[in-house]
Design a protein around this motif. Structure first.
Motif, PDB file in Angstrom:
ATOM      1  N   LEU A 183       0.761  -1.308   0.212  1.00  0.00           N
ATOM      2  CA  LEU A 183      -0.110  -0.021  -0.029  1.00  0.00           C
ATOM      3  C   LEU A 183       0.928   1.309  -0.018  1.00  0.00           C
ATOM      4  O   LEU A 183       0.548   2.331  -0.669  1.00  0.00           O
ATOM      5  CB  LEU A 183      -0.820  -0.084   1.360  1.00  0.00           C
ATOM      6  N   GLY A 184       1.654   1.394   0.747  1.00  0.00           N
ATOM      7  CA  GLY A 184       2.906   2.421   0.940  1.00  0.00           C
ATOM      8  C   GLY A 184       3.778   2.578  -0.723  1.00  0.00           C
ATOM      9  O   GLY A 184       3.668   3.687  -1.059  1.00  0.00           O
ATOM     10  N   ILE A 185       4.106   1.694  -1.152  1.00  0.00           N
ATOM     11  CA  ILE A 185       4.737   1.732  -2.445  1.00  0.00           C
ATOM     12  C   ILE A 185       3.760   2.127  -3.497  1.00  0.00           C
ATOM     13  O   ILE A 185       3.902   2.799  -4.163  1.00  0.00           O
ATOM     14  CB  ILE A 185       5.442   0.356  -2.964  1.00  0.00           C
ATOM     15  N   ALA A 186       2.475   1.579  -3.259  1.00  0.00           N
ATOM     16  CA  ALA A 186       1.304   2.133  -4.393  1.00  0.00           C
ATOM     17  C   ALA A 186       1.112   3.579  -4.150  1.00  0.00           C
ATOM     18  O   ALA A 186       1.027   4.318  -5.339  1.00  0.00           O
ATOM     19  CB  ALA A 186       0.039   1.154  -3.978  1.00  0.00           C
ATOM     20  N   TRP A 187       0.863   4.023  -2.569  1.00  0.00           N
ATOM     21  CA  TRP A 187       0.701   5.443  -2.417  1.00  0.00           C
ATOM     22  C   TRP A 187       2.008   6.062  -3.191  1.00  0.00           C
ATOM     23  O   TRP A 187       1.874   7.311  -3.938  1.00  0.00           O
ATOM     24  CB  TRP A 187       0.666   5.713  -1.079  1.00  0.00           C
ATOM     25  N   ASN A 188       3.219   5.818  -2.990  1.00  0.00           N
ATOM     26  CA  ASN A 188       4.249   6.344  -3.545  1.00  0.00           C
ATOM     27  C   ASN A 188       4.308   6.417  -4.946  1.00  0.00           C
ATOM     28  O   ASN A 188       4.746   7.418  -5.701  1.00  0.00           O
ATOM     29  CB  ASN A 188       5.913   5.895  -2.910  1.00  0.00           C
TER      30      ASN A 188
ATOM     31  N   ASP B 164      -3.023  18.558   2.199  1.00  0.00           N
ATOM     32  CA  ASP B 164      -1.950  18.077   1.219  1.00  0.00           C
ATOM     33  C   ASP B 164      -2.454  16.606   0.986  1.00  0.00           C
ATOM     34  O   ASP B 164      -2.422  16.205  -0.033  1.00  0.00           O
ATOM     35  CB  ASP B 164      -0.625  17.855   2.301  1.00  0.00           C
ATOM     36  N   TYR B 165      -2.954  15.887   1.973  1.00  0.00           N
ATOM     37  CA  TYR B 165      -3.374  14.553   1.602  1.00  0.00           C
ATOM     38  C   TYR B 165      -4.731  14.799   0.772  1.00  0.00           C
ATOM     39  O   TYR B 165      -4.770  13.728  -0.081  1.00  0.00           O
ATOM     40  CB  TYR B 165      -3.893  14.051   3.233  1.00  0.00           C
ATOM     41  N   MET B 166      -5.565  15.777   1.023  1.00  0.00           N
ATOM     42  CA  MET B 166      -6.785  15.921   0.124  1.00  0.00           C
ATOM     43  C   MET B 166      -6.156  16.271  -1.332  1.00  0.00           C
ATOM     44  O   MET B 166      -7.136  15.653  -2.333  1.00  0.00           O
ATOM     45  CB  MET B 166      -7.580  16.897   0.716  1.00  0.00           C
ATOM     46  N   LEU B 167      -5.154  16.777  -1.419  1.00  0.00           N
ATOM     47  CA  LEU B 167      -4.678  17.240  -2.949  1.00  0.00           C
ATOM     48  C   LEU B 167      -3.979  16.154  -3.433  1.00  0.00           C
ATOM     49  O   LEU B 167      -3.815  16.124  -4.860  1.00  0.00           O
ATOM     50  CB  LEU B 167      -4.042  18.598  -2.645  1.00  0.00           C
ATOM     51  N   THR B 168      -3.412  15.242  -2.720  1.00  0.00           N
ATOM     52  CA  THR B 168      -2.527  14.341  -3.693  1.00  0.00           C
ATOM     53  C   THR B 168      -3.352  13.256  -4.444  1.00  0.00           C
ATOM     54  O   THR B 168      -2.918  13.184  -5.651  1.00  0.00           O
ATOM     55  CB  THR B 168      -1.904  13.283  -2.440  1.00  0.00           C
TER      56      THR B 168
ATOM     57  N   CYS C 182      10.756  15.965  -2.664  1.00  0.00           N
ATOM     58  CA  CYS C 182      10.186  15.430  -1.256  1.00  0.00           C
ATOM     59  C   CYS C 182       8.681  14.799  -1.591  1.00  0.00           C
ATOM     60  O   CYS C 182       8.372  13.612  -0.845  1.00  0.00           O
ATOM     61  CB  CYS C 182       9.963  16.537  -0.212  1.00  0.00           C
ATOM     62  N   PHE C 183       8.084  15.330  -2.525  1.00  0.00           N
ATOM     63  CA  PHE C 183       6.696  14.662  -2.900  1.00  0.00           C
ATOM     64  C   PHE C 183       6.766  13.326  -3.436  1.00  0.00           C
ATOM     65  O   PHE C 183       6.062  12.520  -2.952  1.00  0.00           O
ATOM     66  CB  PHE C 183       5.986  15.744  -4.178  1.00  0.00           C
ATOM     67  N   SER C 184       7.916  12.908  -3.964  1.00  0.00           N
ATOM     68  CA  SER C 184       8.001  11.329  -4.441  1.00  0.00           C
ATOM     69  C   SER C 184       8.051  10.528  -3.374  1.00  0.00           C
ATOM     70  O   SER C 184       7.709   9.304  -3.618  1.00  0.00           O
ATOM     71  CB  SER C 184       9.223  11.198  -5.353  1.00  0.00           C
ATOM     72  N   PHE C 185       8.478  10.860  -1.936  1.00  0.00           N
ATOM     73  CA  PHE C 185       8.780  10.099  -0.963  1.00  0.00           C
ATOM     74  C   PHE C 185       7.415  10.215   0.117  1.00  0.00           C
ATOM     75  O   PHE C 185       7.615   9.516   1.408  1.00  0.00           O
ATOM     76  CB  PHE C 185       9.975  10.442  -0.100  1.00  0.00           C
ATOM     77  N   LEU C 186       6.417  10.893  -0.175  1.00  0.00           N
ATOM     78  CA  LEU C 186       5.342  11.016   0.842  1.00  0.00           C
ATOM     79  C   LEU C 186       4.862   9.967   1.248  1.00  0.00           C
ATOM     80  O   LEU C 186       4.171   9.888   2.336  1.00  0.00           O
ATOM     81  CB  LEU C 186       4.378  12.036   0.466  1.00  0.00           C
ATOM     82  N   GLY C 187       4.758   8.806   0.326  1.00  0.00           N
ATOM     83  CA  GLY C 187       3.815   7.578   0.760  1.00  0.00           C
ATOM     84  C   GLY C 187       4.133   6.943   2.138  1.00  0.00           C
ATOM     85  O   GLY C 187       3.613   6.318   2.836  1.00  0.00           O
ATOM     86  N   PHE C 188       5.787   7.044   2.609  1.00  0.00           N
ATOM     87  CA  PHE C 188       6.141   6.614   3.845  1.00  0.00           C
ATOM     88  C   PHE C 188       5.141   7.082   4.935  1.00  0.00           C
ATOM     89  O   PHE C 188       5.002   6.049   5.770  1.00  0.00           O
ATOM     90  CB  PHE C 188       7.606   6.552   4.196  1.00  0.00           C
ATOM     91  N   ASP C 189       4.872   8.266   5.281  1.00  0.00           N
ATOM     92  CA  ASP C 189       4.054   8.625   6.212  1.00  0.00           C
ATOM     93  C   ASP C 189       2.706   8.265   6.008  1.00  0.00           C
ATOM     94  O   ASP C 189       1.998   8.249   7.394  1.00  0.00           O
ATOM     95  CB  ASP C 189       4.202  10.285   6.582  1.00  0.00           C
TER      96      ASP C 189
END
Length: 462
Positions: A18-23, A97-101, A203-210
């Motif tokens: 799921l995290g990798i998919a988000w990323n 941020d979360y809602m815009l992604t 940094c946007f590219s790594f946001l999925g980890f959080d």
């Protein structure tokens, strides 16, 4: 009346996928043009700086997820470790941020779809793509995890093929004609602030980890699973991004493109021709779809945590669907906001997202210090000083450093959003005369010595 809660069903592998998919492994290609132009061709160096900044922060997220394995991410961590008011402002900052992604994933897909089908209006693509990510998000996190795994594997295979074709092209004399060069990493003619500006975008590219921490209430043994998943996911995508950046800059030196937004398409055509270009568009759409669903899932959990605390309208954001056990009304709100992609550009939205993300990263690093080092006095050894003071301080310093290099328009828009949040906070607290409502979930937190394995848990619930 029985309290509505999320259900713990996710295993370590499902959380990682799921995290990798988000990323979204394909996000490298989506942001390649913007990041390359901003860093003036030193994209690999920008990626490494962003990765190091995120790595320190990832350790902090893991520590805080172990302390507070509940939905809410940076909002919850800051609220419970530092101060409820500061926690609200952090939650408010990352909320948009979360809602815009999810909107970003739609915009990324639209860039390449319009290049292939120019006769179809931009607005129609945004509407169709938004609908396609809202429905799976409502159906449930298990469904999201299962579909995300398939698409993630497909994306990783595509990146592997891209690496092979790029290496083949370099050996044939294309681009720099060599596999070994410092050019993507360092250029004496490019000043450090330029590279940092590129890193702040990446940094946007790594946001999925959080985003993984937002799944704590749906994860089996989250105190152990979430920290492990964060590191596994971050290292995996770090290798994919940095490796792709290195090879792409070698095969296409410089930072001049016919279209910055779709610059990756030029590189893909260069190494693989029209056939690989068609495969690329398909892979981008699949990647953005899985990322959109995963990011919508995570965003709805942050809104759910704030709605449950009654700092956002509880009937809307604190609602759980009776059948699917998902925060369905919050997901619909996110989908509605995603339609703003009809009038906003990809560049604008990414910069705005990074403003809040870097603030959230800083707050989580500081939360480690407040929770472990100050409140719980975890400072009896050099090891504890390193884990609970020096490493989070480095993480906070790195992220603030990158935050200070965001462009002026991102700072202005972000500042306006924070000011609105402060005004709302003053209204809720009657100018700090009243306390903010706070949800207590302590009885759901499992002591480490009482944790069980995923296999034992599944036997118990079957």
């Amino acid at each position: 009346m029985e309290r509505q809660t999320l259900i713990r069903t996710l295993t370590l592998s499902q959380v990682v996928f799921l995290g990798i998919a988000w990323n979204n492994p394909m996000v490298f290609f989506n942001t390649f043009g913007i990041a390359t132009v901003t860093s003036q061709g030193v994209i690999m160096g920008a990626y490494i700086i962003a990765f190091l900044a995120i790595l320190f922060t990832a350790f902090s997220y893991g520590k805080m997820a172990k302390a507070f394995p509940i939905a809410g991410s940076a909002y919850t961590f800051t609220q419970k470790s530092i101060n409820p008011q500061i926690g609200f402002l952090v939650g408010w900052t990352i909320m948009l941020d979360y809602m815009l992604t999810p909107m970003v994933t739609c915009l990324m897909s639209t860039v390449f779809l319009r290049a292939v089908f120019p006769e179809i209006p931009h607005a129609l693509w945004i509407i169709l793509l938004t609908a396609s990510i809202v429905l799976p998000s409502i159906l449930g996190v298990k469904f999201t995890a299962s579909t995300g795994k398939i698409f993630v594997i497909a994306q990783i295979v595509f990146v592997g093929v891209f690496w092979v074709l790029t290496i083949k092209s370099l050996l044939a004399g294309v681009g720099t004609g060599t596999l070994f060069s410092l050019q993507p990493l360092f250029n004496s003619d490019i000043e450090l602030p330029v590279i940092l500006a590129g890193a702040s975008i990446l940094c946007f590219s790594f946001l999925g980890f959080d985003s993984l921490t937002t799944l704590s209430e749906e994860t089996i043994n989250p105190e152990k699973t979430i920290p492990r998943a964060i590191i596994i996911m971050l290292v995996t995508i770090g290798i994919l991004y940095i490796g792709s950046a290195y090879l792409a800059q070698l095969v296409h030196p410089g930072f001049s493109f016919a279209n910055t937004d779709s610059a990756a398409m030029e590189v893909v055509y260069l190494v693989g021709g029209n056939v690989f270009k068609s495969v690329f568009v398909t892979a981008v759409i699949l990647g953005n779809f899985s990322s959109g669903v995963a990011s919508t899932t995570s965003a709805s959990r942050v809104l759910y945590a704030m709605g449950r605390d009654s700092v956002l309208p509880k009937k809307v954001f604190g609602h759980i669907h009776s059948r699917f056990k998902t925060p369905s009304t919050g997901i619909i709100v996110i989908g509605t906001i995603s339609l703003l992609g009809i009038v906003l550009t990809l560049d604008q939205v990414i910069k705005f997202i990074n403003f809040g993300a870097l603030i959230a990263f800083t707050s989580v690093n500081l939360s480690v210090i407040f929770h472990y080092f100050i409140r719980n006095r975890r400072r009896s050894s050099i090891s504890e000083h390193m884990r609970y003071l020096f490493m989070p301080l480095l993480g906070a310093g790195f992220t603030l450093w990158l935050w200070s290099h965001l462009e002026l328009d991102a700072m202005i828009l972000g500042g306006i959003w924070v000011a609105c949040g402060l005004g709302y906070l003053l209204h809720m607290t009657k100018f700090f005369k009243q306390q903010l409502p706070e949800f207590s979930f302590d009885k759901e937190i499992i002591p480490e010595e009482e944790m069980i394995s995923e296999e034992v848990y599944m036997e118990k619930v079957q």
